[in-house]
Design a protein around this motif. Structure first.
Motif, PDB file in Angstrom:
ATOM      1  N   PRO A 201       2.409  -4.052  -9.919  1.00  0.00           N
ATOM      2  CA  PRO A 201       3.031  -4.180  -8.392  1.00  0.00           C
ATOM      3  C   PRO A 201       3.092  -5.741  -7.831  1.00  0.00           C
TER       4      PRO A 201
ATOM      5  N   VAL B  14       1.531  -6.699  -3.296  1.00  0.00           N
ATOM      6  CA  VAL B  14       1.601  -6.792  -2.397  1.00  0.00           C
ATOM      7  C   VAL B  14       2.647  -7.756  -1.426  1.00  0.00           C
TER       8      VAL B  14
ATOM      9  N   ARG C 156       6.737  -0.500  -7.206  1.00  0.00           N
ATOM     10  CA  ARG C 156       5.439  -0.560  -6.593  1.00  0.00           C
ATOM     11  C   ARG C 156       5.063  -1.832  -5.840  1.00  0.00           C
TER      12      ARG C 156
ATOM     13  N   PHE D   8       4.129  -3.341  -1.999  1.00  0.00           N
ATOM     14  CA  PHE D   8       3.974  -2.633  -0.726  1.00  0.00           C
ATOM     15  C   PHE D   8       3.319  -3.848   0.402  1.00  0.00           C
TER      16      PHE D   8
ATOM     17  N   THR E 282       0.961  -5.491   4.075  1.00  0.00           N
ATOM     18  CA  THR E 282       0.660  -5.119   4.712  1.00  0.00           C
ATOM     19  C   THR E 282       0.249  -6.199   5.367  1.00  0.00           C
TER      20      THR E 282
ATOM     21  N   ALA F 269       6.875   1.827  -1.432  1.00  0.00           N
ATOM     22  CA  ALA F 269       5.939   2.178  -2.437  1.00  0.00           C
ATOM     23  C   ALA F 269       4.797   2.704  -1.053  1.00  0.00           C
ATOM     24  N   GLY F 270       4.277   1.594  -0.326  1.00  0.00           N
ATOM     25  CA  GLY F 270       3.576   2.245   0.911  1.00  0.00           C
ATOM     26  C   GLY F 270       3.538   1.089   1.866  1.00  0.00           C
TER      27      GLY F 270
ATOM     28  N   PRO G  60       7.678   5.792   2.951  1.00  0.00           N
ATOM     29  CA  PRO G  60       6.205   5.372   1.938  1.00  0.00           C
ATOM     30  C   PRO G  60       5.219   5.585   3.009  1.00  0.00           C
TER      31      PRO G  60
ATOM     32  N   SER H  83      -0.711   3.194   6.287  1.00  0.00           N
ATOM     33  CA  SER H  83      -2.245   3.364   6.025  1.00  0.00           C
ATOM     34  C   SER H  83      -2.049   2.970   7.329  1.00  0.00           C
TER      35      SER H  83
ATOM     36  N   ALA I 202      -5.583  -1.047  -0.973  1.00  0.00           N
ATOM     37  CA  ALA I 202      -5.475  -1.186  -2.522  1.00  0.00           C
ATOM     38  C   ALA I 202      -5.880  -0.224  -3.165  1.00  0.00           C
TER      39      ALA I 202
ATOM     40  N   TRP J 106      -3.303   2.487  -2.409  1.00  0.00           N
ATOM     41  CA  TRP J 106      -1.907   3.061  -3.048  1.00  0.00           C
ATOM     42  C   TRP J 106      -1.801   3.025  -4.528  1.00  0.00           C
TER      43      TRP J 106
END
Length: 355
Positions: free
Chosen positions: A56, A58, A138, A140, A142, A163-164, A211, A214, A309, A312
């Motif tokens: 993945p 991030v 995968r 992500f 933030t 994905a998120g 997606p 959070s 994390a 996810w």
């Protein structure tokens, strides 16, 4: 013989950046040639040695007054990446773009698909995934504060990439056009609630699944009012087609709500952190602990980094015991050697230690 006051004066000439570098490691590497970079951002990356193919990625967006390195040091993302096997990309703002190092989430040219800072971040992601053979399914994103608002923009403008996402002390997409409006929205004033979801739909031609999101916010945040967290939730509830939360619980004394879609997938979660001001919530003790407290990096007894994390699925849902590291004295870096030599020379000249 030099006096002690002369010695102190000499030590004070050491620059703050030199002293900071002597006391803090930096896991991030600068990456060039990620694309056309219309937003003139810098790319910083950490790929753990021996990372498995299709790992993945991030993407982490720092807040105002922060750099990639300071946010990584505080949040512990590269520490977690080392432990559980994923890559971390830190787009970094430059003072030429914003003197306070804020991502320009309120600038229409920087939060439009194919333009400005959003496009620079997209190019960095595409290049990193290809160059390091990461899993494009995968990825992500933030961010904190202005970085959280820019994470909102990335999720809106390029939902196909992620994905998120996780938005910490941020704002909903499309809430401001210009600095004056940005300051008002940060205070929780003047929001248009009528078109929250439509702003995201209009930002891209996306027609696939959205997606998962959070949302984290301190209920005592005096910089970005917590009404913004509620509006981010409303924006994504409309997109995911969910209404009331399926789960409301207390986690470490904080309100945690989860919304699930018709298939039972958790598509939105919200943490309202009790008594916390403006910043990223950290845990300094326990198996979830990572990062270090500092400016806007707040010991709240709950690790947003680990729990994001885990949501996810890139770390275990329950944190395993943290490994106990054997202490091995590392060779002194050139910076540390310079600092030590300066201190020793000064003390020796003052007659405080023997030649």
């Amino acid at each position: 013989m030099r006096s002690i006051s002369d010695t102190i004066a000499r030590l004070r000439k050491l620059s703050p950046s030199t002293l900071q570098a002597a006391g803090r490691s930096n896991n991030l590497t600068s990456v060039d040639d990620c694309g056309t970079n219309p937003g003139a951002l810098r790319a910083m990356l950490h790929v753990p040695p021996g990372l498995s193919p299709q790992a993945p990625l991030v993407v982490v967006l720092h807040g105002c007054t922060q750099t990639a390195a300071t946010y990584d040091n505080g949040s512990g993302w590269s520490e977690l990446a080392e432990r559980f096997g994923f890559a971390v990309l830190f787009p970094e703002q430059q003072r030429a773009n914003n003197p306070n190092l804020c991502f320009n989430w309120f600038s229409p040219d920087d939060v439009r698909r194919g333009s400005g800072e959003v496009e620079s971040i997209r190019e960095m992601i595409v290049d990193t995934v290809k160059r390091h053979e990461l899993n494009p399914a995968r990825v992500f994103v933030t961010g904190l504060s202005a970085g959280g608002a820019m994470a909102s923009a990335m999720l809106a403008c390029h939902p196909e990439l992620f994905a998120g996402g996780a938005i910490i002390a941020g704002l909903p997409f499309g809430s401001a056009r210009g600095v004056t409006e940005a300051l008002e929205r940060m205070r929780g004033r003047g929001h248009d609630r009528a078109s929250l979801g439509e702003r995201v739909r209009a930002a891209s031609p996306h027609c696939g699944p959205w997606p998962a999101v959070s949302v984290w916010h301190g209920n005592s945040d005096a910089t970005v009012d917590a009404v913004n967290a509620a509006m981010i939730v409303d924006q994504w509830r409309e997109l995911h087609g969910v209404d009331e939360p399926d789960t409301t619980e207390r986690v470490a004394g904080n309100v945690h709500r989860i919304w699930r879609d018709a298939a039972g997938r958790a598509v939105i979660e919200e943490y309202l952190v009790a008594g916390m001001g403006h910043g990223t919530p950290l845990a300094t003790h326990g198996d979830e602990a990572c990062g270090s407290p500092g400016a806007h990096m707040l010991d709240a007894g709950i690790s947003s980094t680990y729990r994001i994390a885990a949501a996810w699925g890139i770390v275990p849902a329950v944190a395993p015991p943290r490994p106990v590291k054997a202490f091995v004295a590392a060779p002194a870096s050139p910076v540390r050697q310079d600092v030590a030599a300066t201190i020793n020379d000064s003390l020796r000249a003052a007659g405080l230690i023997k030649p």
